[in-house]
Design an enzyme around this catalytic site. Sequence first.
Site, PDB file in Angstrom:
ATOM      1  N   ASN A   7      14.050  15.825   3.920  1.00 29.86           N
ATOM      2  CA  ASN A   7      13.005  15.654   2.931  1.00 29.86           C
ATOM      3  C   ASN A   7      11.929  16.673   3.300  1.00 29.86           C
ATOM      4  OD1 ASN A   7      10.942  14.871   1.301  1.00 29.86           O
ATOM      5  ND2 ASN A   7      10.936  12.722   1.923  1.00 29.86           N
ATOM      6  N   LYS A  14      10.700  15.998   7.056  1.00 30.93           N
ATOM      7  CA  LYS A  14      11.239  14.754   7.611  1.00 30.93           C
ATOM      8  C   LYS A  14      12.747  14.846   7.534  1.00 30.93           C
ATOM      9  CE  LYS A  14       7.288  12.017   6.234  1.00 30.93           C
ATOM     10  NZ  LYS A  14       6.709  11.279   5.119  1.00 30.93           N
ATOM     11  N   ARG A  85      16.608  15.876  -0.396  1.00 32.79           N
ATOM     12  CA  ARG A  85      15.781  15.294  -1.456  1.00 32.79           C
ATOM     13  C   ARG A  85      15.236  16.453  -2.293  1.00 32.79           C
ATOM     14  NH1 ARG A  85       9.930  12.333  -1.146  1.00 32.79           N
ATOM     15  NH2 ARG A  85       9.908  11.809  -3.353  1.00 32.79           N
ATOM     16  N   HIS A 173      10.087   9.679  -7.973  1.00 31.29           N
ATOM     17  CA  HIS A 173      10.327   8.535  -7.075  1.00 31.29           C
ATOM     18  C   HIS A 173      11.587   7.775  -7.489  1.00 31.29           C
ATOM     19  CE1 HIS A 173       5.775   8.099  -5.960  1.00 31.29           C
ATOM     20  NE2 HIS A 173       6.425   8.731  -4.989  1.00 31.29           N
ATOM     21  N   LEU A 202       3.746   2.352  -4.117  1.00 31.10           N
ATOM     22  CA  LEU A 202       2.371   2.763  -3.810  1.00 31.10           C
ATOM     23  C   LEU A 202       2.314   3.409  -2.441  1.00 31.10           C
ATOM     24  CD1 LEU A 202       0.563  -0.519  -5.001  1.00 31.10           C
ATOM     25  CD2 LEU A 202       1.085   1.525  -6.340  1.00 31.10           C
ATOM     26  N   GLY A 205       1.842   9.324  -2.842  1.00 25.37           N
ATOM     27  CA  GLY A 205       2.139   9.443  -4.264  1.00 25.37           C
ATOM     28  C   GLY A 205       2.413   8.019  -4.743  1.00 25.37           C
ATOM     29  N   ARG A 234      -4.223  12.535  -5.958  1.00 22.11           N
ATOM     30  CA  ARG A 234      -3.962  12.914  -7.351  1.00 22.11           C
ATOM     31  C   ARG A 234      -4.646  11.946  -8.310  1.00 22.11           C
ATOM     32  NH1 ARG A 234       2.406  13.097  -6.762  1.00 22.11           N
ATOM     33  NH2 ARG A 234       2.163  13.299  -4.512  1.00 22.11           N
ATOM     34  N   ASP A 275      -6.793   7.765   2.421  1.00 20.67           N
ATOM     35  CA  ASP A 275      -6.100   6.756   3.220  1.00 20.67           C
ATOM     36  C   ASP A 275      -6.589   5.354   2.856  1.00 20.67           C
ATOM     37  OD1 ASP A 275      -5.343   5.025   5.364  1.00 20.67           O
ATOM     38  OD2 ASP A 275      -4.904   6.823   6.534  1.00 20.67           O
ATOM     39  N   ILE A 324       1.271   1.343   0.849  1.00 20.45           N
ATOM     40  CA  ILE A 324       0.248   0.386   0.396  1.00 20.45           C
ATOM     41  C   ILE A 324       0.910  -0.890  -0.140  1.00 20.45           C
ATOM     42  CG2 ILE A 324      -1.639   0.038  -1.258  1.00 20.45           C
ATOM     43  CD1 ILE A 324      -2.075   3.150  -1.085  1.00 20.45           C
ATOM     44  N   GLU A 380      14.317   5.729   0.980  1.00 21.75           N
ATOM     45  CA  GLU A 380      14.765   6.886   0.204  1.00 21.75           C
ATOM     46  C   GLU A 380      15.802   7.700   0.950  1.00 21.75           C
ATOM     47  OE1 GLU A 380      10.523   7.705  -0.369  1.00 21.75           O
ATOM     48  OE2 GLU A 380      11.080   8.452  -2.355  1.00 21.75           O
TER      49      GLU A 380
HETATM   50  P1  ADP Z   1       4.108   8.660   1.567  1.00 19.30           P
HETATM   51  O1  ADP Z   1       4.027   8.572   0.084  1.00 19.30           O
HETATM   52  O2  ADP Z   1       3.502   9.902   2.121  1.00 19.30           O
HETATM   53  O3  ADP Z   1       5.449   8.300   2.145  1.00 19.30           O
HETATM   54  P2  ADP Z   1       3.302   6.057   2.568  1.00 19.30           P
HETATM   55  O4  ADP Z   1       4.308   5.330   1.759  1.00 19.30           O
HETATM   56  O5  ADP Z   1       3.445   6.077   4.043  1.00 19.30           O
HETATM   57  O6  ADP Z   1       3.079   7.537   2.063  1.00 19.30           O
HETATM   58  O7  ADP Z   1       1.878   5.410   2.210  1.00 19.30           O
HETATM   59  C1  ADP Z   1       0.693   5.875   2.759  1.00 19.30           C
HETATM   60  C2  ADP Z   1      -0.435   4.977   2.305  1.00 19.30           C
HETATM   61  O8  ADP Z   1      -0.189   3.645   2.768  1.00 19.30           O
HETATM   62  C3  ADP Z   1      -1.786   5.403   2.891  1.00 19.30           C
HETATM   63  O9  ADP Z   1      -2.763   5.314   1.893  1.00 19.30           O
HETATM   64  C4  ADP Z   1      -2.026   4.351   3.941  1.00 19.30           C
HETATM   65  O10 ADP Z   1      -3.391   4.140   4.182  1.00 19.30           O
HETATM   66  C5  ADP Z   1      -1.402   3.134   3.289  1.00 19.30           C
HETATM   67  N1  ADP Z   1      -1.199   2.075   4.272  1.00 19.30           N
HETATM   68  C6  ADP Z   1      -0.370   2.056   5.330  1.00 19.30           C
HETATM   69  N2  ADP Z   1      -0.522   0.908   6.035  1.00 19.30           N
HETATM   70  C7  ADP Z   1      -1.487   0.186   5.391  1.00 19.30           C
HETATM   71  C8  ADP Z   1      -2.117  -1.085   5.610  1.00 19.30           C
HETATM   72  N3  ADP Z   1      -1.780  -1.849   6.662  1.00 19.30           N
HETATM   73  N4  ADP Z   1      -3.051  -1.501   4.736  1.00 19.30           N
HETATM   74  C9  ADP Z   1      -3.400  -0.732   3.688  1.00 19.30           C
HETATM   75  N5  ADP Z   1      -2.851   0.463   3.426  1.00 19.30           N
HETATM   76  C10 ADP Z   1      -1.920   0.933   4.267  1.00 19.30           C
END
Ligand code: ADP
Length: 589
Positions: A7, A14, A85, A173, A202, A205, A234, A275, A324, A380
Amino acid sequence: MQILVFNAGSSSLKFGLFSVDRETREVFKGSYERFRNGECDYRFRHGETDERGAAPFASLREALTGVPDALMRFGLGSIDAVGHRIVHGGAQFSAPTLLDDARVETIASLTPLAPLHLPANLEAVRLCRALWPELPQVAVFDTAFHLTNPAFATTYAVPLQWRDAGLRRYGFHGTSHKYVAGRAAEEIGRALGDLQLVSIHLGNGASVCAVNRGQSMDSSMGMTPLEGLVMGTRSGDIDPGAFGFLFRELGLSVQEIEDALYDESGLKGLAGSSDMRDIEDRAAKGDPQAQLAIEIYAYRVRKYVGAYAAAMGGLDAIVFTGGIGENSPSMRRRICEGLGFMGLQLDHDRNMAANLADRAAPQIQAYGSRVRIVVTETAEQLMIARETAAALVSERPESPLRLPIAVSGRHVHLSREAVDALFGTDYELTHATLLRQPGHWSAKERVALVGPKGRLERVAILGPLRERTQIEVSRTDSFALGIDVPVRDSGRLEGTPQVTIEGPAGSFTTDGLIIAARHIHTNPADAARLGVEDGDYVDVRIADEDRALTFSRTLVRVGTDSFTEVHIDTDEANAAGIEVSATGELVEP
Ligand code: ADP
C-alpha cells in the site's frame, strides 16, 4: 500461497506478507513513513517481534528496494505473488487484475483522476516488477467495489461535454467497505445478500457506503477522494460555487484551492489538527474550535446515514470502522444520536466497552433496536492478499486451470440452539481466523464429539451459525466414534445419525453427522472458464508423484463470491499423498 501486499501512499509505504490458504494470516507487517533528511521511520512486526527505528531511506523508492532484505532478515524470502492497492481503476477495472505492461499503462492513463495517489501506487508496481520479475503482480482497486453503483448515483448534473471527458462519481475505500460489510453480515448471522447496510469508514480519509444486498449502491466519495465527509485534512462536501468566490475574492489559483481542500481543510482546517484524539482531548478541556469540529464531523456522517437509508429504502445495520470508527465511542455516540426515529438506538455501555481484540466485531445497539450497530477493524491488506490469490487462480493463462485443494479436518457447524446449550445462552463465538471462502471463519472455541465407542477432542467450529447443526467427520473418525456415518452433500441431513457434542457449559445431542461428499466451490467466472455448472459432477486429478489419484464424482457448487477450491477430507488427502496443500486439475469428460 505467500502474498506480499503493498500500500504505497504519497508519504508512506505499508506492506504485509500474508499466508493465504484455507485461511488468510498476516505473517509480517512493515511500514516506512515520515521521510525527511535522507532517512525515515520504520516499523516491522513479525510474531512476537515489534521493531521500530530509523532507516537510511530518503524516499518511497529507496524504501521499497529495502523490502527484500527486510523480509530475508526474518527468514521470509519465499513469495508467490505481489498484490498492490491501487486507488483508482476508473470505469475499466471492476475486479482484481493481473498486471502486464499494457495494463500498467492503462492504469497510468487514469492519473488525472487521482493525481495525488496513482503516481505513488504505480511507482511501487514498477519497482516490484523490476525487483521480482518472475512473480505475478496483481492490482486491487479501491474503486472496483463501487462500479455496481447505478447511473443515477454516479452521474453529476453537468454538461454532457464534461461527462464525456470522464467527470463522474466513482467512490473509494471499496476494499474496506466490502470487507467490513461482509464481516458485519457474518457477525449478524445473515447472508450479506439479504442485508441493507451503511458502512462508515472513519480514518484519516473517511467515507460512507450504502451496501444494498451485498452491492455498493452509493458512496460519499465522488470523482476524487475529496467529496463527502469531513476528513483529517480534506474538506468533504463543499459548494462548487466556492471556487469562483475564492478565485475572485482571494485571488487563489486552481492549484492553491485544490491543495488547500486536500491538505489544509477538514479537521485540520477547523481545529488546527488532523488527529481526532487531539481534538477530542482539546474539546474535553473546553476548546470551542475543537468542539465545533467534532459537531460538524458527526453531523455530516449522520446526514449520510439518513440519506443512504432513504436511498436503499431500508436499513438493517450500520458498521463503524477506521481509526476513529473503531476507537472513538464518543464519536459513534454522537453519530447515532437522534436516529431512534428510524429504529437505530445505541447501547451506551456496549458502545463504551466495545473491544475488537481477536478480530471481534461487537454489536453495540440497544436491546430492541431494529437496526444493528457493528464495530469492526478493517482489513484492507488482508482483503488485497485474498483477492490477489483469487485473481491468480482465475487469471493464470495456464491450461488446464489448476484447482487449489483444501483439506477439511473434522469440524462442526452449529445452530444458535447448539451454541446456547454448549456455551451458555446468547454466547458469541470468538472468530479466530478467516477462511478463504468469503464470510467464513473458524472459532477460537472447540468442542468434543462423543459416540458409543469413543471421543474426538478439540473439534473445530466453523461459522457463521446455521439453521441446523451439521457435524463433518472422516470415515476414520466414524470408526473412532463407533457410528456408521453416511457420505452426504452439505445440508442434506435427513435420516443422518445422532452424535453428542460437548462444550464447556453442557452437551447437545443432535442428528446431522455426515462424511461430507467432496466438492468444488467456485464462482461464475471460474465456472465458465472450467466449463462447469452448479450441480455438475466432475473428476479431479491430483498429480502427486507417488500417489497420483483421480477423485471422481466431485460435486460443483457455484456461489457468487466463492473462492475456487476443491474440498476433500483427511482420509482423501492421505490417499492422495497430500500433506498440507496441493493443486489438482479437471479431467476432461
Ligand atoms: P488511515 O486512514 O491513515 O489508515 P486510521 O484509520 O489509522 O487512518 O485513522 C486515523 C484517525 O483515527 C486519526 O484521526 C486518529 O486520531 C483516530 N484515532 C485513533 N485512535 C483513536 C482514539 N482512541 N480515539 C479517537 N480517535 C482515534
